[in-house]
Design a protein around this motif. Structure first.
Motif, PDB file in Angstrom:
ATOM      1  N   ALA A   5       0.833  -1.205   0.000  1.00 23.98           N
ATOM      2  CA  ALA A   5       0.000   0.000   0.000  1.00 23.98           C
ATOM      3  C   ALA A   5       0.867   1.254   0.000  1.00 23.98           C
ATOM      4  N   GLY A   6       1.925   1.254   0.783  1.00 22.03           N
ATOM      5  CA  GLY A   6       2.799   2.412   0.877  1.00 22.03           C
ATOM      6  C   GLY A   6       3.617   2.674  -0.372  1.00 22.03           C
ATOM      7  N   ASN A   7       3.906   1.621  -1.122  1.00 21.99           N
ATOM      8  CA  ASN A   7       4.735   1.740  -2.328  1.00 21.99           C
ATOM      9  C   ASN A   7       3.935   1.501  -3.605  1.00 21.99           C
ATOM     10  N   TRP A   8       2.632   1.654  -3.542  1.00 19.69           N
ATOM     11  CA  TRP A   8       1.771   1.283  -4.662  1.00 19.69           C
ATOM     12  C   TRP A   8       2.156   1.995  -5.955  1.00 19.69           C
ATOM     13  N   LYS A   9       2.463   3.268  -5.895  1.00 19.44           N
ATOM     14  CA  LYS A   9       2.789   4.000  -7.125  1.00 19.44           C
ATOM     15  C   LYS A   9       3.995   3.393  -7.836  1.00 19.44           C
ATOM     16  N   GLN A  10       4.951   2.889  -7.082  1.00 19.99           N
ATOM     17  CA  GLN A  10       6.121   2.259  -7.673  1.00 19.99           C
ATOM     18  C   GLN A  10       5.801   0.846  -8.166  1.00 19.99           C
ATOM     19  N   LEU A  11       4.809   0.202  -7.574  1.00 20.48           N
ATOM     20  CA  LEU A  11       4.487  -1.182  -7.905  1.00 20.48           C
ATOM     21  C   LEU A  11       3.466  -1.325  -9.033  1.00 20.48           C
ATOM     22  N   VAL A  12       2.848  -0.226  -9.434  1.00 16.44           N
ATOM     23  CA  VAL A  12       1.833  -0.284 -10.482  1.00 16.44           C
ATOM     24  C   VAL A  12       2.391  -0.920 -11.750  1.00 16.44           C
ATOM     25  N   GLY A  13       3.586  -0.559 -12.145  1.00 16.49           N
ATOM     26  CA  GLY A  13       4.190  -1.121 -13.352  1.00 16.49           C
ATOM     27  C   GLY A  13       4.373  -2.620 -13.253  1.00 16.49           C
ATOM     28  N   LYS A  14       4.788  -3.091 -12.087  1.00 19.15           N
ATOM     29  CA  LYS A  14       4.966  -4.533 -11.895  1.00 19.15           C
ATOM     30  C   LYS A  14       3.622  -5.252 -11.914  1.00 19.15           C
ATOM     31  N   ALA A  15       2.601  -4.616 -11.382  1.00 19.70           N
ATOM     32  CA  ALA A  15       1.262  -5.207 -11.416  1.00 19.70           C
ATOM     33  C   ALA A  15       0.751  -5.278 -12.850  1.00 19.70           C
ATOM     34  N   LYS A  16       1.046  -4.247 -13.649  1.00 17.80           N
ATOM     35  CA  LYS A  16       0.621  -4.246 -15.049  1.00 17.80           C
ATOM     36  C   LYS A  16       1.301  -5.363 -15.838  1.00 17.80           C
ATOM     37  N   VAL A  17       2.566  -5.635 -15.525  1.00 10.76           N
ATOM     38  CA  VAL A  17       3.279  -6.719 -16.192  1.00 10.76           C
ATOM     39  C   VAL A  17       2.654  -8.061 -15.805  1.00 10.76           C
ATOM     40  N   GLN A  18       2.356  -8.229 -14.530  1.00 13.27           N
ATOM     41  CA  GLN A  18       1.794  -9.489 -14.031  1.00 13.27           C
ATOM     42  C   GLN A  18       0.376  -9.725 -14.546  1.00 13.27           C
ATOM     43  N   TRP A  19      -0.452  -8.680 -14.511  1.00 12.21           N
ATOM     44  CA  TRP A  19      -1.857  -8.804 -14.902  1.00 12.21           C
ATOM     45  C   TRP A  19      -2.170  -7.746 -15.954  1.00 12.21           C
ATOM     46  N   GLY A  20      -1.855  -8.058 -17.186  1.00 16.40           N
ATOM     47  CA  GLY A  20      -1.992  -7.114 -18.294  1.00 16.40           C
ATOM     48  C   GLY A  20      -3.402  -6.669 -18.586  1.00 16.40           C
ATOM     49  N   LYS A  21      -4.394  -7.412 -18.122  1.00 20.24           N
ATOM     50  CA  LYS A  21      -5.784  -7.031 -18.382  1.00 20.24           C
ATOM     51  C   LYS A  21      -6.275  -5.932 -17.438  1.00 20.24           C
ATOM     52  N   LEU A  22      -5.517  -5.637 -16.395  1.00 22.37           N
ATOM     53  CA  LEU A  22      -5.905  -4.558 -15.489  1.00 22.37           C
ATOM     54  C   LEU A  22      -5.636  -3.223 -16.173  1.00 22.37           C
ATOM     55  N   THR A  23      -6.606  -2.349 -16.126  1.00 18.63           N
ATOM     56  CA  THR A  23      -6.467  -1.040 -16.760  1.00 18.63           C
ATOM     57  C   THR A  23      -5.826  -0.048 -15.794  1.00 18.63           C
ATOM     58  N   ASP A  24      -5.433   1.089 -16.335  1.00 18.69           N
ATOM     59  CA  ASP A  24      -4.898   2.153 -15.478  1.00 18.69           C
ATOM     60  C   ASP A  24      -5.953   2.592 -14.467  1.00 18.69           C
TER      61      ASP A  24
END
Length: 65
Positions: free
Chosen positions: A7-26
């Protein structure tokens, strides 16, 4: 990495989440804001998988971070 760290580092982790789950939108990622329950729900919705499977994927992702 635990829930609070995500939760504290979410902005930095968004890119990694997008790589893992490409169907998630911005927009999905903006709404989630690092909350694990929201992430699990969006993964479940976008991929059409059971909640338990989505939780397993999120746990494995957290463990790799």
């Amino acid at each position: 990495m635990n829930k609070d760290m995500i939760a504290g580092n979410w902005k930095q982790l968004v890119g990694k989440a997008k790589v893992q789950w490409g169907k998630l939108t911005d927009d999905d990622l903006a709404v989630i804001e690092g909350r694990q329950d929201q992430l699990v729900g969006r993964i479940q919705e976008r991929y059409g998988i059971a909640r338990e499977e989505a939780e397993r994927q999120v746990q494995e992702w957290r463990d790799r971070l």
